[in-house]
Design a protein around this motif. Structure first.
Motif, PDB file in Angstrom:
ATOM      1  N   ASN A 301       0.813  -1.213   0.000  1.00 35.71           N
ATOM      2  CA  ASN A 301       0.000   0.000   0.000  1.00 35.71           C
ATOM      3  C   ASN A 301       0.851   1.270   0.000  1.00 35.71           C
ATOM      4  O   ASN A 301       0.433   2.297  -0.534  1.00 35.71           O
ATOM      5  N   ARG A 305       0.293   4.499  -2.419  1.00 32.15           N
ATOM      6  CA  ARG A 305       0.038   5.857  -1.938  1.00 32.15           C
ATOM      7  C   ARG A 305       1.027   6.851  -2.541  1.00 32.15           C
ATOM      8  O   ARG A 305       0.664   7.997  -2.844  1.00 32.15           O
ATOM      9  N   ARG A 308       0.093   7.588  -6.215  1.00 27.17           N
ATOM     10  CA  ARG A 308      -1.205   8.230  -6.448  1.00 27.17           C
ATOM     11  C   ARG A 308      -1.077   9.678  -6.922  1.00 27.17           C
ATOM     12  O   ARG A 308      -1.826  10.101  -7.824  1.00 27.17           O
TER      13      ARG A 308
END
Length: 374
Positions: A301, A305, A308
């Motif tokens: 993750n 992130r 993004r």
């Protein structure tokens, strides 16, 4: 600024006096730039037989805008994903500064050339990390399909834009074998990296089970998926214990490992169960690495992130129009994101570095993570 009523607005009765305070922060209605005229004395040296003049460290040579404005616009575009036209609009309407898109791009590219050694240092520090997340997403350069790669951990973030989504791109970054633990999804291209250890993203595995559930309701699949979910969640639950210690919970660690292998080597007729079982069997040594090394996360993750902001910029600006633009993109995004991860002010750090570079002719080393007071 005091505010007081003479009487009650409802009934007109005199009021009993009491006070409270309220603080309001706002910005000035008209924010204007500071224009400074520098008088540069160009004097003649009779010994060297040439004219000499002092260096102005407040702006790049032949530039009409200062470092702070350049750093701010860089942060708008490469840090926040604001398009070039939007940056020009913000400067024009809110900061009373007139700049052209072409002028901005030229300044950004000049700054990227100066800061490229920082970009190289970020890559070197990423390759020397104890563990490293990796992820990739689609990109466009001059209308052609490229890929934006992200290699990151809590102290570095290195972006690379390359036409390949496979081994050639990874071999450009991983020049030698990686001595740390590589954390990725199940994309096959990562198999070409020689890594000391791996941790495959368990969140991706659980998402795959949910995806197959939508189209496959066979009894064998439901049984397989239920067992695999239970093993994965038991392992995550074990790792999240406050008193977790590898030595203390060694026997418990072996239980999900044995259950996982037993499930993977089973015989299945369902094509989805067979496919996922083969994947688990191939990756079984690296699915539960986070139980052996408590510092490791069980998901990827963090890389998602960090990638993004680039995805947001991709939607807004349609990526880059040239190879030079993509190189600038990778350099500036890597530097800004790394400085933020290290608890530093990107704009102030870059402004100080540019001043020192113009004065001394050398770029200072990449700043280390900030140390909190106390």
């Amino acid at each position: 600024m005091p505010h007081r009523l003479d009487c009650c607005p409802g009934c007109g009765v005199d009021l009993q006096r009491c006070n409270r305070t309220r603080t309001i922060e706002d910005i000035l209605e008209a924010i204007r730039p500071i224009v400074t005229e520098h008088t540069i004395h160009r004097d003649y040296c009779p010994c060297c037989k040439k004219h000499v003049e002092p260096i102005v460290a407040d702006a790049l040579p032949k530039a009409a805008i200062g470092h702070r404005l350049v750093g701010l616009t860089c942060w708008f575009h490469y840090g926040l994903g604001i398009t070039i036209d939007q940056v020009v609009s913000i400067l024009s309407h809110h900061l009373q500064t007139k700049l052209t898109p072409g002028g901005l791009v030229d300044m950004w590219q000049r700054v990227a050339v100066i800061l490229e050694p920082w970009y190289q240092q970020i890559g070197e520090q990423a390759r020397a990390s104890v563990y490293l997340h990796a992820d990739e997403t689609g990109w466009r350069v001059n209308g052609q399909t490229y890929w934006l790669w992200c290699f990151t951990n809590p102290s570095v973030c290195y972006y690379m834009i390359d036409p390949s989504r496979g081994g050639p791109a990874l071999k450009k970054f991983f020049i030698d074998a990686f001595d740390g633990v590589l954390i990725t999804d199940f994309w096959r291209a990562y198999d070409c990296v020689l890594a000391d250890g791996r941790q495959f993203c368990l969140v991706h595995l659980l998402r795959e089970l949910e995806k197959v559930d939508l189209t496959n309701q066979s009894q064998e699949w439901r049984s397989f998926a239920k067992k695999l979910r239970r093993i994965v969640r038991d392992a995550i639950r074990l790792r999240r214990r406050d008193d977790y210690d590898v030595n203390r919970y060694w026997n418990r660690f072996l239980r999900p490992d044995k259950r996982l292998w037993s499930l993977a080597v089973g015989t299945y007729k369902d094509k989805d169960a067979k496919r996922l079982a083969n994947r688990v069997a191939e990756r079984s040594d690296w699915l539960l690495s986070f139980l052996q090394e408590p510092i490791l996360p069980f998901d990827n993750n963090f890389a998602e992130r960090q990638i993004r902001p680039a995805v947001i910029l991709r939607k807004n600006s349609q990526c880059n129009r040239s190879e030079k633009g993509s190189a600038t993109q990778a350099i500036m995004m890597s530097i800004y994101r790394t400085l933020r991860l290290r608890g530093l002010d990107p704009m102030r750090t870059i402004v100080d570095a540019l001043r020192i570079f113009l004065t001394d002719g050398k770029l200072t080393p990449l700043p280390p993570p900030a140390v909190a007071d106390g």
